[in-house]
Design a protein around this motif. Sequence first.
Motif, PDB file in Angstrom:
ATOM      1  N   GLY A 114     -22.847   1.499 -27.824  1.00  0.00           N
ATOM      2  CA  GLY A 114     -21.832   2.027 -26.918  1.00  0.00           C
ATOM      3  C   GLY A 114     -21.963   3.524 -26.737  1.00  0.00           C
ATOM      4  N   GLY A 118     -25.208   6.562 -27.394  1.00  0.00           N
ATOM      5  CA  GLY A 118     -25.893   7.234 -26.293  1.00  0.00           C
ATOM      6  C   GLY A 118     -25.761   8.737 -26.318  1.00  0.00           C
TER       7      GLY A 118
ATOM      8  N   LYS B   2     -14.231  11.466 -17.058  1.00  0.00           N
ATOM      9  CA  LYS B   2     -13.000  12.244 -16.885  1.00  0.00           C
ATOM     10  C   LYS B   2     -12.196  12.115 -18.164  1.00  0.00           C
ATOM     11  CE  LYS B   2     -13.620  12.973 -12.405  1.00  0.00           C
ATOM     12  NZ  LYS B   2     -14.524  14.067 -12.123  1.00  0.00           N
ATOM     13  N   ARG B  44     -14.834  11.219 -23.152  1.00  0.00           N
ATOM     14  CA  ARG B  44     -13.766  10.428 -23.794  1.00  0.00           C
ATOM     15  C   ARG B  44     -14.114  10.086 -25.240  1.00  0.00           C
ATOM     16  NH1 ARG B  44      -9.933   7.091 -19.820  1.00  0.00           N
ATOM     17  NH2 ARG B  44      -9.838   8.719 -18.245  1.00  0.00           N
ATOM     18  N   HIS B 265     -35.544  12.910 -31.926  1.00  0.00           N
ATOM     19  CA  HIS B 265     -36.366  14.081 -31.609  1.00  0.00           C
ATOM     20  C   HIS B 265     -37.335  14.470 -32.716  1.00  0.00           C
ATOM     21  CE1 HIS B 265     -34.250  14.718 -27.941  1.00  0.00           C
ATOM     22  NE2 HIS B 265     -33.095  14.720 -28.556  1.00  0.00           N
TER      23      HIS B 265
ATOM     24  N   PRO C  46     -21.615  -2.261 -23.276  1.00  0.00           N
ATOM     25  CA  PRO C  46     -22.138  -1.511 -24.427  1.00  0.00           C
ATOM     26  C   PRO C  46     -23.255  -2.264 -25.148  1.00  0.00           C
ATOM     27  CG  PRO C  46     -20.092  -2.593 -25.037  1.00  0.00           C
ATOM     28  CD  PRO C  46     -20.376  -2.988 -23.624  1.00  0.00           C
ATOM     29  N   ARG C 115     -10.040   9.099  -9.986  1.00  0.00           N
ATOM     30  CA  ARG C 115     -11.031   8.670 -10.972  1.00  0.00           C
ATOM     31  C   ARG C 115     -10.476   8.700 -12.393  1.00  0.00           C
ATOM     32  NH1 ARG C 115     -16.797   7.523 -10.941  1.00  0.00           N
ATOM     33  NH2 ARG C 115     -17.349   7.415 -13.145  1.00  0.00           N
ATOM     34  N   TYR C 116      -9.572   9.625 -12.682  1.00  0.00           N
ATOM     35  CA  TYR C 116      -8.990   9.716 -14.024  1.00  0.00           C
ATOM     36  C   TYR C 116      -8.219   8.438 -14.332  1.00  0.00           C
ATOM     37  CZ  TYR C 116      -9.790  14.777 -13.597  1.00  0.00           C
ATOM     38  OH  TYR C 116     -10.350  16.001 -13.413  1.00  0.00           O
ATOM     39  N   GLU C 119     -10.479   5.457 -14.798  1.00  0.00           N
ATOM     40  CA  GLU C 119     -11.108   5.387 -16.119  1.00  0.00           C
ATOM     41  C   GLU C 119     -10.096   4.997 -17.188  1.00  0.00           C
ATOM     42  OE1 GLU C 119     -13.745   8.561 -17.238  1.00  0.00           O
ATOM     43  OE2 GLU C 119     -14.785   8.525 -15.305  1.00  0.00           O
ATOM     44  N   ASP C 120      -8.851   5.442 -17.045  1.00  0.00           N
ATOM     45  CA  ASP C 120      -7.810   5.011 -17.989  1.00  0.00           C
ATOM     46  C   ASP C 120      -7.687   3.493 -17.952  1.00  0.00           C
ATOM     47  OD1 ASP C 120      -5.412   7.751 -17.433  1.00  0.00           O
ATOM     48  OD2 ASP C 120      -7.241   7.641 -18.640  1.00  0.00           O
ATOM     49  N   ASP C 278     -21.305   9.143 -12.468  1.00  0.00           N
ATOM     50  CA  ASP C 278     -21.370  10.329 -13.328  1.00  0.00           C
ATOM     51  C   ASP C 278     -22.714  10.375 -14.035  1.00  0.00           C
ATOM     52  OD1 ASP C 278     -19.023   8.943 -15.721  1.00  0.00           O
ATOM     53  OD2 ASP C 278     -21.216   8.942 -15.837  1.00  0.00           O
ATOM     54  N   ARG C 279     -23.002  11.447 -14.734  1.00  0.00           N
ATOM     55  CA  ARG C 279     -24.331  11.670 -15.276  1.00  0.00           C
ATOM     56  C   ARG C 279     -24.682  10.648 -16.345  1.00  0.00           C
ATOM     57  NH1 ARG C 279     -28.583  13.521 -13.044  1.00  0.00           N
ATOM     58  NH2 ARG C 279     -27.226  15.081 -12.137  1.00  0.00           N
ATOM     59  N   ARG C 280     -23.678  10.263 -17.149  1.00  0.00           N
ATOM     60  CA  ARG C 280     -23.980   9.292 -18.205  1.00  0.00           C
ATOM     61  C   ARG C 280     -24.381   7.962 -17.578  1.00  0.00           C
ATOM     62  NH1 ARG C 280     -20.441   5.605 -20.966  1.00  0.00           N
ATOM     63  NH2 ARG C 280     -21.694   4.582 -22.567  1.00  0.00           N
ATOM     64  N   CYS C 721     -29.396   2.684 -25.725  1.00  0.00           N
ATOM     65  CA  CYS C 721     -30.051   3.832 -25.136  1.00  0.00           C
ATOM     66  C   CYS C 721     -29.661   5.077 -25.926  1.00  0.00           C
ATOM     67  CB  CYS C 721     -29.643   3.977 -23.668  1.00  0.00           C
ATOM     68  SG  CYS C 721     -30.398   5.403 -22.889  1.00  0.00           S
ATOM     69  N   THR C 723     -30.571   8.204 -25.160  1.00  0.00           N
ATOM     70  CA  THR C 723     -30.662   9.439 -24.382  1.00  0.00           C
ATOM     71  C   THR C 723     -29.747   9.367 -23.174  1.00  0.00           C
ATOM     72  OG1 THR C 723     -32.606   8.439 -23.338  1.00  0.00           O
ATOM     73  CG2 THR C 723     -33.012   9.984 -25.133  1.00  0.00           C
ATOM     74  N   ALA C 724     -28.446   9.207 -23.448  1.00  0.00           N
ATOM     75  CA  ALA C 724     -27.496   9.031 -22.348  1.00  0.00           C
ATOM     76  C   ALA C 724     -26.765  10.316 -21.986  1.00  0.00           C
ATOM     77  CB  ALA C 724     -26.494   7.936 -22.701  1.00  0.00           C
ATOM     78  N   SER C 725     -27.290  11.442 -22.435  1.00  0.00           N
ATOM     79  CA  SER C 725     -26.710  12.711 -21.989  1.00  0.00           C
ATOM     80  C   SER C 725     -27.833  13.723 -21.935  1.00  0.00           C
ATOM     81  CB  SER C 725     -25.623  13.193 -22.943  1.00  0.00           C
ATOM     82  OG  SER C 725     -26.199  13.843 -24.058  1.00  0.00           O
ATOM     83  N   PHE C 726     -27.616  14.821 -21.284  1.00  0.00           N
ATOM     84  CA  PHE C 726     -28.650  15.844 -21.191  1.00  0.00           C
ATOM     85  C   PHE C 726     -28.883  16.571 -22.511  1.00  0.00           C
ATOM     86  CE2 PHE C 726     -30.244  15.119 -17.247  1.00  0.00           C
ATOM     87  CZ  PHE C 726     -29.520  15.539 -16.136  1.00  0.00           C
ATOM     88  N   ALA C 727     -28.078  16.256 -23.534  1.00  0.00           N
ATOM     89  CA  ALA C 727     -28.377  16.828 -24.850  1.00  0.00           C
ATOM     90  C   ALA C 727     -29.625  16.171 -25.424  1.00  0.00           C
ATOM     91  CB  ALA C 727     -27.201  16.628 -25.801  1.00  0.00           C
ATOM     92  N   ASP C 728     -29.833  14.898 -25.055  1.00  0.00           N
ATOM     93  CA  ASP C 728     -30.977  14.171 -25.595  1.00  0.00           C
ATOM     94  C   ASP C 728     -32.007  13.777 -24.548  1.00  0.00           C
ATOM     95  OD1 ASP C 728     -28.598  12.766 -27.776  1.00  0.00           O
ATOM     96  OD2 ASP C 728     -30.246  14.082 -28.383  1.00  0.00           O
TER      97      ASP C 728
END
Lengths: 143, 294, 808
Positions: A114, A118, B2, B44, B265, C46, C115-116, C119-120, C278-280, C721, C723-728
């Motif tokens: 989940g 990620g 969000k 979130r 990494h 998930p 959108r908020y 998502e809730d 969204d990016r994720r 996955c 690598t689901a954010s730009f951190a990875d």
Amino acid sequence: MKIEGTYTFKAPQQKVWETFNSVEHLQEALPGCEELIETEPGKFDVFLKIGISAVKGKYKGKFEIADPNPPNSYKLIGQGKGLPGYVKGEAVISMSQEGEDTILSYDGDVQVGGLLAGIGQRMIGGISKMMIGQFFKSMDKVL
Amino acid sequence: MKPTAFEYFTPSTVQEALQLLESQGDEAKIIAGGQSLVAMMNFRAARPEALIDINNIKDLDYIREEEDELVIGALTRERTLEVSPLVKEKCPILAKAITHIGHLPIRFRGTIGGTLVHADPTAEIPITSVALDAKMKIAGPSGERVLNAGEFFLTYLTSAIEENELLVEVRIPTLPPKTTAWSYVDISRRFGDFAIVAVASVLSLDNDGVCKEARIAMGGVAPTPVRAKEAEALLAGQKITDSIIEEAAIKAAESDDVDPDSDYHATAEYRKAMTKVLTQRGLKEAWTNFEGSK
Amino acid sequence: MSGEKKKWVGSSYKRKEDMRLLTGRGTFMDDILLPNMKHAAILRSPYAHAKILDVDISEALKAPGVIGVVTGEDVKKASKPYPCGVTIPTKYYTCAVDKVRFVGEPVAVVVADNRYLAEDALDLIEVDYDPLEAVVDIEKAIEPDAPVLHENIGSNIYNHRFFKYGTDWDTLCQEADEVVKWKFNFPKYAGSPIETYGVIASYSSFENSYVVYNNYQGPFVNHALTAMALGIPENKMRWIIPTDIGGGFGTKTGIYPYCALMSIVAKKTGVTVKWIEDRREHLLASATCTDRVTYIEAAVRKDGKILGLKDKAMDTTGGYIRPPEPGCAYRSTGNHTGAYDIRNLDREVYIVATNKGLTAPLRGYGCQELYFSTERITDMAAAKLGIDPAEIRFKNFVQPEQMPYTTATGGYYDVGNYPAAFQKCLDIVEYDKMREYQKKARAEGRLVGIGLASVVDPSVTNIAYVAIGKTIEERKNERDKSGSGEAAIVKVDPLGGITVICSTNPQGQGHETVISQIIADEFGVHPDEVVVDSVLDSSDRLYSITTGSFSSRFASSGTTAIVRASRQCIEKAKKIAAHLMKIKVEDVVMEEGKFFAKDKPEKAIKLRHIAGAAHWNQYDLPEGIDAGLFGTSLWTMPTSRPPDGKDRVNSSNTYGFVAEAIVVEVDQETGEITFLKWASVHDAGTILNPQIVRGQVLGSIVQAIGGSMYEEQAYDEHGQCLTASFADYLCPTAMEMPKVDVDHFESPSVLTALGSKGAGEGSSMSVPPAIGNAIADALAPLGVVVDELPLSPSKIWHMIDEAKAKTN
């Protein structure tokens, strides 16, 4: 991810075995455990609220104490789901007496899925190890 | 991506902030620079019910020198510290370490207090504060207490701050320039990324170039930044040479506290190997710069 | 035609788009606001592989601001699965129906006031999953005990074909002096455009029709397929694409399932629905290139001549297969042997199912996977034979006198001088000097390497390639598929202003600018005066199955359509001019926007007057000439034929050439790479705008550096996955970009109006092999073989560590 390690308890093996099978003690020691209900012998429903820093979540799960071989080993099978993701795992817990101490070793596999898998892969390994450590420390206090 | 809904407060004094922490309970979070918290909220992953925005508490933003310490307010921006002539002169390793933090826009918002409380074991200011034995002053409902860096960081992303407390000040020892060799080195995937491994080194030398005391802090190898105690002990009382630097680096990597994890990494073996390489390169850089400045 | 010196085409005329893009005044999907528009959020799986036992939306329906919720059951009732170019009957719906097959697959959609709140409400949906074992490894997926993703096909094999061209392999091996073989792994990575997907859908029950705004790149086969999936006639779905798209790189091509999904949502909820990814979501569930396992063998003679290749390539399109796959394996059919004169080829292709995200024609589409193995094996053959890697390439190039050259697999290379272009690259990098430098560095114990790559860059895809997914028997009873058309309309309004509409809707490549340059040359006007409308609207624009902005087709195919439409318009203008001046049409000359009799240049009429005559005085037009002044063209390249009875197909239409020469140093202690020198030479035919082409080249280089060293859509063994954010998911930044000397070698195409070939993909195909070759060369003294990407410092360090342990 593989998880394995050992912990030394300064207590006789029988006592350690009983503590690790007691609902009361498990509920006290499990980090963030709000409720632990034995639904059938060896099968439990669990409600946890755990996390690190601001990243906290509520998890609803089940676990099972399987293949009991008192007072030496059992297999722990569990899974929990929450908004931040899910966790699934199994581990074999074995105990042996060494002098006055009991050496507990665990060897298993944990899946994290989940959202957290990620975006948190950088720390999941370390944080899991740490939470397992916390659990054993709490059990130690109980003992 | 969000965030969930939250209440929003903007106290203008530390007292107000503490009162809000008390009344809002453990579902409230302090927000300063927001560089870690806001991303977690947008995913979130963090769902605070209330945000206590302390950016209006202007008297938490200061840098001054008191005897042999720099006294820094928790709300001081990383960028302010990076370019401060006082910091560059009195504690240059702090200014240098800060240049490794992400990218410039991040440093304009991030605060020293925020990054310390966030307690990421690879973060520059936590690592440097462990190397320098910095002291953290914490305000709470029953008054103030001070912890040193060794006690302040408990584990991953967890500091000793309680839910109803606020970090207000940091004290960092100044470094006498003529007798201090220092460096901050790290290795990361890209420029500005989280460090895979980072090493902060501070050597106090006597007039003959003998190392009186070494302080070496490593990040990315344990749940908190850790000191390379065996390496420090090895260097104490020694003249600095390439071979002693290498011995110390090997000791640092073999330290019991160095127990890194593998992630996507970099593997644990790689991190351990880099601990030795960076400690060696960092000590060499510190020594070379020191010799060069004489 | 293509040899003339032009005033505007070929100059670095400043991009018209930039002022609005750089000041935040572009019109992107999220800028479009329609009345009473509501917002959607998607609940995503998930789990990588699980049965869906139940989806309980009761609490979500009660949440504040919620208009409605759509689940897989609704989608199953409202649509048919997408057809695909393979014979196996997997079912791809735009939302998971009974099972989820990759992390991030849509499971439900909530529509709410914003959108908020949406998502809730997602948080309140309870899905009961029965998790199943997942498989992510391509080879494991075809083992007998692998978990099967699509029960109705019984295995994880979407496609499996064999191809043989020329002499059979065993005979060839007997002729060869050496057979070099190895296994290569190519990674799965994405395009990461700054703008993610966006859709605004609305439904009218009175007409049973939809209006769908989206930011799709093409090809517009998606329009037809989406209509088919929704069970409506194609003209009942209006697609509108705004002026600006914030990058595509292939992620916005192929099937864009959200157009169908949001249409279904709009119909069920009865409101206009906007969804911005969204990016994720984008990193999990948009599209990437396929990862590939390749077993390759090269049969070579001791003088370096490659007699033939044998390869088994195994791709995965993820949890589902959707059009235009199986193109990942077949788009490169015509250029499989690349720049080398190799007549013998033995291919086996697998496309398998795994519990990973889905694929699309990412920049390079199949060619980076292909050339990574062919260019690496070429270098390995050179090493085995003791020949320099530059020399083995010269030995094998298709020679300029062989042009036009038909490859063993049916590709038609119209022009090119590969040896000369390659030599240019070697000269720029100072190859001999660099080899000397390497010798000295090696003597000092430093790991310096030189990596070469020389590839054919195919552009303007011929849709016939999709048919190759089926055997000759299987496609016997189907209509042939072929073509590569692009469309243009050039209109002159009553006051003489020129407006152009082209079906290659741009994602930031500067089409408006180049089109203005072309029109300026054709009509003799200033490019500032030309207006280009980049909006694509299926009601009033010309388009076809093949049109769109993908496979680098604007420069060659799009521009040809524009030139043809312009000349049609000018022909008509000349006829009107002749009529007005009372002379013969053959005596009319057009220069700098003025029309005159060839012996009376002082008595010229402006274009404006001709347009005036065509619009304002329609009675007085010559016989057979309609009112108005415009030209149209929907032009397909004449070389776009269907495949033949021997599985040969001209899979693209223009073929460029790219040569890379990269000098690197590897830090033995840390595994880090430093780029010391880099030359990149491109033959994209006639260069239309050097500034724009330079941007394309540097952009493809940096994306390829990403795929080779930093980026990866990575999964753990359970299909999570990582690598689901730009951190990875690490996109290279400006700091990771080395200095590259880019140059060109123009051999104009004889097939296109201006002689241009595609320029957009180039280095995305040549850089991964060149980096692989460079690092392999650097580590060769240690006995390390490089056979996979991405190469992180940790990986390189381990390779060095293992090699050292072996020698000890």
